[in-house]
Write a protein that holds these residues in place. Sequence first.
Motif, PDB file in Angstrom:
ATOM      1  N   THR A  33       0.854  -1.184   0.000  1.00 17.20           N
ATOM      2  CA  THR A  33       0.000   0.000   0.000  1.00 17.20           C
ATOM      3  C   THR A  33       0.895   1.242   0.000  1.00 17.20           C
ATOM      4  N   THR A  34       0.464   2.287  -0.664  1.00 15.46           N
ATOM      5  CA  THR A  34       1.294   3.490  -0.757  1.00 15.46           C
ATOM      6  C   THR A  34       1.354   4.264   0.553  1.00 15.46           C
ATOM      7  N   ASP A  35       0.385   4.064   1.437  1.00 19.06           N
ATOM      8  CA  ASP A  35       0.377   4.802   2.704  1.00 19.06           C
ATOM      9  C   ASP A  35       0.822   3.959   3.895  1.00 19.06           C
ATOM     10  N   GLY A  36       1.270   2.714   3.634  1.00 20.68           N
ATOM     11  CA  GLY A  36       1.737   1.846   4.715  1.00 20.68           C
ATOM     12  C   GLY A  36       0.642   1.166   5.499  1.00 20.68           C
ATOM     13  N   SER A  37      -0.616   1.342   5.083  1.00 23.02           N
ATOM     14  CA  SER A  37      -1.714   0.691   5.805  1.00 23.02           C
ATOM     15  C   SER A  37      -1.668  -0.820   5.592  1.00 23.02           C
TER      16      SER A  37
END
Length: 278
Positions: free
Chosen positions: A232-236
Amino acid sequence: MVQIKTPEQIAKMREAGLVVAAIHAATREAAVPGATTKDLDEVARKVIADHGAKSNFLGYGGFPATICTSVNDVVVHGIPDEKTVLKDGDIISIDAGAIIDGWHGDAAYTAFVGTGHAPELVELSRVTEESMWAGIAAMKVNNRLVDISKAIESYIRRQPRPATGKYGIIEDYGGHGIGTEMHMDPHLLNYVSRKRGKGIKLVPGVCLAIEPMVSLGTAQTKVLADEWTVLTTDGSWSSHWEHSIALTEQGPLVLTAPDCGRARLAPYGIEVAPDPLG
């Protein structure tokens, strides 16, 4: 072209599906704190060998392992290695496949490593898994492919929002046809897209791998330099569930579930097709 299978071919796919189910059972038991993702891959290799099957992941497009091991913020296609050691509180998606006499099975599940997982992670996995079953329940004769996408998305959107604010339905990856190859037409989105239209009509003999991927944040992903690992691009953190299903005259047959999907489809009022292997 969408490949339509005969009952005899579906029976072969059921054989492959049961090997995948055995891989899931063995790797679930082995996914404990201190184990490496390579350890899990070796467990899967042994199951495949013991069943006289072949791996459909190993060597696929150059993929170097037997299963995909995707930990925490890795959505899919994580490569097993000795460096990734599972820790208490991790979640891991294990995606596995097998081939019997040229016919493929493919399925994935999310496992919890150790204990003490945050409630939102438990709920994330539940929502993702149940959205998959909602999609499978929509796999009916004369429905359209989009009906499966709609069922998956609708289930997710109806759930209470997590503490992070939203569930992200991963956009760049989805389900697919399966049969004499692991990935075949049609591509199956986990959400409704006006650009894609209604998709094919579902008829007996259609076989699909239905696999929602959901995060606790963004729907966007990025691929690491290894050209496989998707994060995921946001680290979620994310969850991934998948089964291979054949549509028959008698209804759906979940090829990679030991009970053909009977227990999980019963609440939807759906009777699964008889197991072709008895």
